[in-house]
Design a protein around this motif. Structure first.
Motif, PDB file in Angstrom:
ATOM      1  N   GLU A  96     -66.861 -64.998  64.235  1.00  0.00           N
ATOM      2  CA  GLU A  96     -65.960 -63.848  64.162  1.00  0.00           C
ATOM      3  C   GLU A  96     -66.721 -62.585  63.755  1.00  0.00           C
ATOM      4  N   PHE A  97     -67.628 -62.705  62.802  1.00  0.00           N
ATOM      5  CA  PHE A  97     -68.422 -61.569  62.340  1.00  0.00           C
ATOM      6  C   PHE A  97     -69.313 -61.055  63.472  1.00  0.00           C
ATOM      7  N   MET A  98     -69.968 -61.974  64.161  1.00  0.00           N
ATOM      8  CA  MET A  98     -70.826 -61.593  65.289  1.00  0.00           C
ATOM      9  C   MET A  98     -69.992 -60.945  66.395  1.00  0.00           C
ATOM     10  N   ASN A  99     -68.818 -61.491  66.662  1.00  0.00           N
ATOM     11  CA  ASN A  99     -67.958 -60.931  67.698  1.00  0.00           C
ATOM     12  C   ASN A  99     -67.528 -59.509  67.343  1.00  0.00           C
ATOM     13  N   TYR A 100     -67.173 -59.293  66.081  1.00  0.00           N
ATOM     14  CA  TYR A 100     -66.787 -57.947  65.630  1.00  0.00           C
ATOM     15  C   TYR A 100     -67.932 -56.968  65.900  1.00  0.00           C
ATOM     16  N   TYR A 101     -69.133 -57.335  65.480  1.00  0.00           N
ATOM     17  CA  TYR A 101     -70.264 -56.426  65.654  1.00  0.00           C
ATOM     18  C   TYR A 101     -70.748 -56.351  67.093  1.00  0.00           C
ATOM     19  N   SER A 102     -70.421 -57.312  67.903  1.00  0.00           N
ATOM     20  CA  SER A 102     -70.707 -57.211  69.328  1.00  0.00           C
ATOM     21  C   SER A 102     -69.885 -56.072  69.927  1.00  0.00           C
ATOM     22  N   GLY A 103     -68.634 -55.955  69.473  1.00  0.00           N
ATOM     23  CA  GLY A 103     -67.792 -54.841  69.915  1.00  0.00           C
ATOM     24  C   GLY A 103     -68.315 -53.506  69.424  1.00  0.00           C
ATOM     25  N   VAL A 104     -68.750 -53.452  68.163  1.00  0.00           N
ATOM     26  CA  VAL A 104     -69.328 -52.227  67.620  1.00  0.00           C
ATOM     27  C   VAL A 104     -70.600 -51.880  68.394  1.00  0.00           C
ATOM     28  N   SER A 105     -71.421 -52.879  68.632  1.00  0.00           N
ATOM     29  CA  SER A 105     -72.690 -52.686  69.329  1.00  0.00           C
ATOM     30  C   SER A 105     -72.486 -52.107  70.724  1.00  0.00           C
ATOM     31  N   ALA A 106     -71.444 -52.552  71.405  1.00  0.00           N
ATOM     32  CA  ALA A 106     -71.182 -52.077  72.766  1.00  0.00           C
ATOM     33  C   ALA A 106     -70.888 -50.587  72.811  1.00  0.00           C
ATOM     34  N   SER A 107     -70.470 -50.030  71.685  1.00  0.00           N
ATOM     35  CA  SER A 107     -70.146 -48.603  71.664  1.00  0.00           C
ATOM     36  C   SER A 107     -71.300 -47.740  71.139  1.00  0.00           C
ATOM     37  N   ILE A 108     -72.423 -48.363  70.784  1.00  0.00           N
ATOM     38  CA  ILE A 108     -73.584 -47.629  70.260  1.00  0.00           C
ATOM     39  C   ILE A 108     -74.776 -47.887  71.180  1.00  0.00           C
ATOM     40  N   ASP A 109     -75.194 -46.846  71.894  1.00  0.00           N
ATOM     41  CA  ASP A 109     -76.303 -46.986  72.847  1.00  0.00           C
ATOM     42  C   ASP A 109     -77.665 -47.099  72.171  1.00  0.00           C
TER      43      ASP A 109
END
Length: 173
Positions: A145-158
């Motif tokens: 769940e933690f990795m999934n959350y930050y995967s979403g954050v990561s997708a918005s930061i180039d």
């Protein structure tokens, strides 16, 4: 670029959602595949739908849709997220709990704690719920769940350097 890809994915999901209920059933998904010019056999469409429908509800909600369309985090980003998770998971059992957060997350600055509306426990639970799987909040956050959350954050930061700075500053890594 990643921000644009995320926006395209959200727009595609909304366009495919004919009844505007924020989830896709098999007929909407099948029609959307066709509308976007993808040529797939019925069996391939069913397999793809089943893969994306992670909760096996018979529908694909937007979180499931985006989770499968966003680009994966690179190795450096995954390592930073894992460092943050391990810092929070004081017991090392692979799950972040309220007890793990004590001494790591300072609730005394939270506005609802200051006003007396929430207890320390309520602040911790609210914090954990932001990482929890949507509609399945249990007060526990798994590594996935933690990795999934930050995967979403990561997708918005180039920019990798910005992501690195954000993670290190947020979690004092």
């Amino acid at each position: 670029k990643q921000w644009y890809q995320r926006r395209v994915a959200i727009t595609a999901g909304r366009i495919m959602d004919d009844d505007s209920n924020k989830r896709l059933d098999m007929s909407e998904f099948k029609k959307g595949i066709s509308d976007y010019g993808l040529v797939l056999e019925n069996e391939e469409i069913k397999d793809l739908f089943t893969t994306i429908d992670m909760d096996r509800s018979g529908y694909i909600d937007f979180d499931e849709f985006l989770r499968h369309l966003r680009p994966p985090m690179n190795k450096g980003r995954r390592e930073l997220v894992l460092k943050a998770f391990n810092k929070l998971d004081k017991t090392g059992d692979g799950v972040i709990t309220v007890d793990d957060l004590k001494g790591v997350y300072d609730v005394t600055k939270h506005p609802k704690y200051i006003s007396g509306e929430w207890t320390e426990e309520q602040v911790f639970l609210k914090f954990l719920s932001s990482y929890d799987t949507p509609n399945e909040s249990d007060g526990l956050v798994t590594k996935e769940e933690f990795m999934n959350y930050y995967s979403g954050v990561s997708a918005s930061i180039d920019n990798d350097a910005y992501f690195d700075l954000m993670m290190r500053n947020s979690w004092k890594l």
